[in-house]
Structures are given as C-alpha cells and as structure tokens.
Motif scaffolding. Structure first.
Motif, PDB file in Angstrom:
ATOM      1  N   GLY A 194       0.665  -1.152   0.125  1.00  0.00           N
ATOM      2  CA  GLY A 194      -0.083   0.071   0.066  1.00  0.00           C
ATOM      3  C   GLY A 194       0.884   1.231   0.008  1.00  0.00           C
ATOM      4  O   GLY A 194       0.268   2.508   0.002  1.00  0.00           O
ATOM      5  N   THR A 195       2.283   0.966  -0.010  1.00  0.00           N
ATOM      6  CA  THR A 195       2.937   2.210  -0.082  1.00  0.00           C
ATOM      7  C   THR A 195       4.004   2.184  -1.064  1.00  0.00           C
ATOM      8  O   THR A 195       4.185   0.924  -2.071  1.00  0.00           O
ATOM      9  CB  THR A 195       3.927   2.251   1.130  1.00  0.00           C
ATOM     10  N   ALA A 196       4.745   3.127  -1.466  1.00  0.00           N
ATOM     11  CA  ALA A 196       6.041   3.031  -2.501  1.00  0.00           C
ATOM     12  C   ALA A 196       7.066   2.289  -2.172  1.00  0.00           C
ATOM     13  O   ALA A 196       7.145   2.149  -0.799  1.00  0.00           O
ATOM     14  CB  ALA A 196       6.406   4.391  -2.798  1.00  0.00           C
ATOM     15  N   ILE A 197       7.504   1.503  -2.976  1.00  0.00           N
ATOM     16  CA  ILE A 197       8.794   0.710  -2.574  1.00  0.00           C
ATOM     17  C   ILE A 197       9.902   1.686  -2.350  1.00  0.00           C
ATOM     18  O   ILE A 197      10.226   2.429  -3.121  1.00  0.00           O
ATOM     19  CB  ILE A 197       8.826  -0.281  -3.787  1.00  0.00           C
ATOM     20  N   PRO A 198      10.837   1.127  -1.152  1.00  0.00           N
ATOM     21  CA  PRO A 198      11.886   2.349  -1.160  1.00  0.00           C
ATOM     22  C   PRO A 198      12.861   2.421  -2.207  1.00  0.00           C
ATOM     23  O   PRO A 198      13.087   0.937  -2.991  1.00  0.00           O
ATOM     24  CB  PRO A 198      12.620   1.381   0.184  1.00  0.00           C
ATOM     25  N   PHE A 199      13.456   3.183  -2.466  1.00  0.00           N
ATOM     26  CA  PHE A 199      14.528   3.481  -3.583  1.00  0.00           C
ATOM     27  C   PHE A 199      15.340   2.519  -3.795  1.00  0.00           C
ATOM     28  O   PHE A 199      16.207   2.195  -2.691  1.00  0.00           O
ATOM     29  CB  PHE A 199      14.796   4.945  -3.658  1.00  0.00           C
ATOM     30  N   GLY A 200      15.403   1.744  -4.887  1.00  0.00           N
ATOM     31  CA  GLY A 200      16.715   0.804  -4.988  1.00  0.00           C
ATOM     32  C   GLY A 200      16.486  -0.385  -4.482  1.00  0.00           C
ATOM     33  O   GLY A 200      17.173  -1.284  -4.541  1.00  0.00           O
ATOM     34  N   ALA A 201      15.339  -0.703  -3.634  1.00  0.00           N
ATOM     35  CA  ALA A 201      15.150  -1.898  -3.161  1.00  0.00           C
ATOM     36  C   ALA A 201      15.103  -3.156  -3.876  1.00  0.00           C
ATOM     37  O   ALA A 201      14.260  -3.102  -4.981  1.00  0.00           O
ATOM     38  CB  ALA A 201      14.059  -1.895  -2.213  1.00  0.00           C
ATOM     39  N   TRP A 202      15.946  -4.148  -3.739  1.00  0.00           N
ATOM     40  CA  TRP A 202      15.972  -5.279  -4.767  1.00  0.00           C
ATOM     41  C   TRP A 202      15.029  -6.255  -4.098  1.00  0.00           C
ATOM     42  O   TRP A 202      14.926  -6.689  -3.086  1.00  0.00           O
ATOM     43  CB  TRP A 202      17.493  -6.004  -4.702  1.00  0.00           C
ATOM     44  N   PRO A 203      14.291  -7.166  -5.215  1.00  0.00           N
ATOM     45  CA  PRO A 203      14.267  -6.738  -6.477  1.00  0.00           C
ATOM     46  C   PRO A 203      13.003  -5.951  -6.968  1.00  0.00           C
ATOM     47  O   PRO A 203      12.885  -5.307  -7.756  1.00  0.00           O
ATOM     48  CB  PRO A 203      14.222  -8.023  -7.024  1.00  0.00           C
ATOM     49  N   GLY A 204      12.204  -5.566  -5.542  1.00  0.00           N
ATOM     50  CA  GLY A 204      10.962  -4.878  -6.121  1.00  0.00           C
ATOM     51  C   GLY A 204      11.241  -3.511  -6.750  1.00  0.00           C
ATOM     52  O   GLY A 204      10.242  -3.176  -7.561  1.00  0.00           O
ATOM     53  N   TRP A 205      11.939  -2.609  -6.251  1.00  0.00           N
ATOM     54  CA  TRP A 205      11.996  -1.491  -6.930  1.00  0.00           C
ATOM     55  C   TRP A 205      12.509  -1.413  -8.378  1.00  0.00           C
ATOM     56  O   TRP A 205      11.946  -0.838  -9.402  1.00  0.00           O
ATOM     57  CB  TRP A 205      12.927  -0.342  -6.217  1.00  0.00           C
ATOM     58  N   TRP A 206      13.510  -2.359  -8.678  1.00  0.00           N
ATOM     59  CA  TRP A 206      14.102  -2.526  -9.830  1.00  0.00           C
ATOM     60  C   TRP A 206      12.892  -2.974 -10.867  1.00  0.00           C
ATOM     61  O   TRP A 206      12.790  -2.620 -11.984  1.00  0.00           O
ATOM     62  CB  TRP A 206      15.233  -3.216 -10.027  1.00  0.00           C
ATOM     63  N   ALA A 207      12.293  -3.976 -10.401  1.00  0.00           N
ATOM     64  CA  ALA A 207      11.198  -4.621 -10.980  1.00  0.00           C
ATOM     65  C   ALA A 207       9.811  -3.504 -11.512  1.00  0.00           C
ATOM     66  O   ALA A 207       9.508  -3.673 -12.730  1.00  0.00           O
ATOM     67  CB  ALA A 207      10.351  -5.715 -10.214  1.00  0.00           C
ATOM     68  N   ALA A 208       9.704  -2.690 -10.471  1.00  0.00           N
ATOM     69  CA  ALA A 208       8.837  -1.636 -10.801  1.00  0.00           C
ATOM     70  C   ALA A 208       9.305  -0.669 -11.593  1.00  0.00           C
ATOM     71  O   ALA A 208       8.579  -0.169 -12.416  1.00  0.00           O
ATOM     72  CB  ALA A 208       8.326  -0.697  -9.360  1.00  0.00           C
ATOM     73  N   LEU A 209      10.645  -0.318 -12.068  1.00  0.00           N
ATOM     74  CA  LEU A 209      11.028   0.366 -12.787  1.00  0.00           C
ATOM     75  C   LEU A 209      11.052   0.039 -14.159  1.00  0.00           C
ATOM     76  O   LEU A 209      10.574   0.674 -15.230  1.00  0.00           O
ATOM     77  CB  LEU A 209      12.672   0.707 -12.575  1.00  0.00           C
TER      78      LEU A 209
END
Length: 149
Positions: free
Chosen positions: A41-56
């Motif tokens: 329900g929130t943004a994924i922390p910047f650079g968190a592996w693998p979630g933020w990169w998948a979101a990018l």
C-alpha cells in the motif's frame, strides 16, 4: 467485414491496454500512486532489490509498449521480468497461480511474449517510423544534382 483487417488494430489495442496496466502498476509501486504497491500500500523504497527495480522495468517498459516504441525489446524484457517474478516470488508459495498469487505475473508474462512475437500492430510509433523510413529516399538513391559548367 474482413476479419483479417481487424488483426492490426486489435493487436494494437491489446498492446495499448497491456502497456497501460503495466505502467500503472509501475507508477503505484515506485511513487505510491493509486493506493501504492499492491502488497504494502506504499511506494517501494528507492533501489530496494528486487521490487524497486521490477517496478522500474514495469514503468519504463509499460510506457514503451503503450506507445509502441521499441516494442519488441521492451515487451521481451517485460515478459522476462514477469517470468522471474512468477518463478522466484510466487511459485515457491504453491504450484498453481490461484494458490500462489501469481495469476497477474503469469498473464503479463504471456501477454508481453505475444506482443514481442507478433509486434506492435498497426497503431504504434514503431510502425509509423518504419513507414517513414520506407517513404523517405536515402541520399544514395536520390537523383544526382546537375553540375553547372
């Protein structure tokens, strides 16, 4: 009505909707828009592996597929990222997608593989750019200019 004439526009609409949904998923995960990441329900922390990169990947590839620009490579990358998500994140939780929460990852994976295989369809920037390249004569083919003596 000739059914074969509907193939290009139908593929384009499929690509556009799939790209839009992928883009929205990336926006929600990176920026917390539309209720944020579906899991937290929130943004994924910047650079968190693998979630933020998948979101990018979701955001960038989603926009490219939506616009029909670099469609095949973007769709192939998106498909691969969803295959990774399914087998690494979801499949260990259970064999069937209905039991492991991986239905969306499986659908995106196969949808993007279809787009990567069949191309962007009639309504795409890739198609427009290819048409322009064919219509524009190259300098080597152009008539030589007359030389005045």
């Amino acid at each position: 009505m000739n059914v074969s004439r509907l193939g290009g526009p139908t593929l384009s609409l499929f690509r556009i909707v799939t790209g839009l949904l992928f883009t929205l998923h990336g926006l929600s995960s990176i920026f917390g828009l539309f209720g944020g990441n579906p899991m937290t329900g929130t943004a994924i922390p910047f650079g968190a592996w693998p979630g933020w990169w998948a979101a990018l990947i979701q955001l960038v590839c989603g926009v490219l597929v939506l616009a029909g620009l670099f469609t095949r490579p973007a769709a192939l990358l998106a498909s691969g990222s969803m295959a990774y998500a399914y087998f690494v994140v979801h499949q260990p939780e259970g064999l069937l997608p209905q039991h492991n929460g991986g239905e969306l990852a499986a659908l995106f994976c196969w949808s993007f593989l279809l787009v990567a295989t069949l191309g962007p369809g009639a309504w795409a920037l890739d198609t427009l750019l290819a048409r322009r390249r064919v219509d524009t004569p190259s300098a080597s083919v152009a008539e030589p200019s007359p030389v005045s003596v």
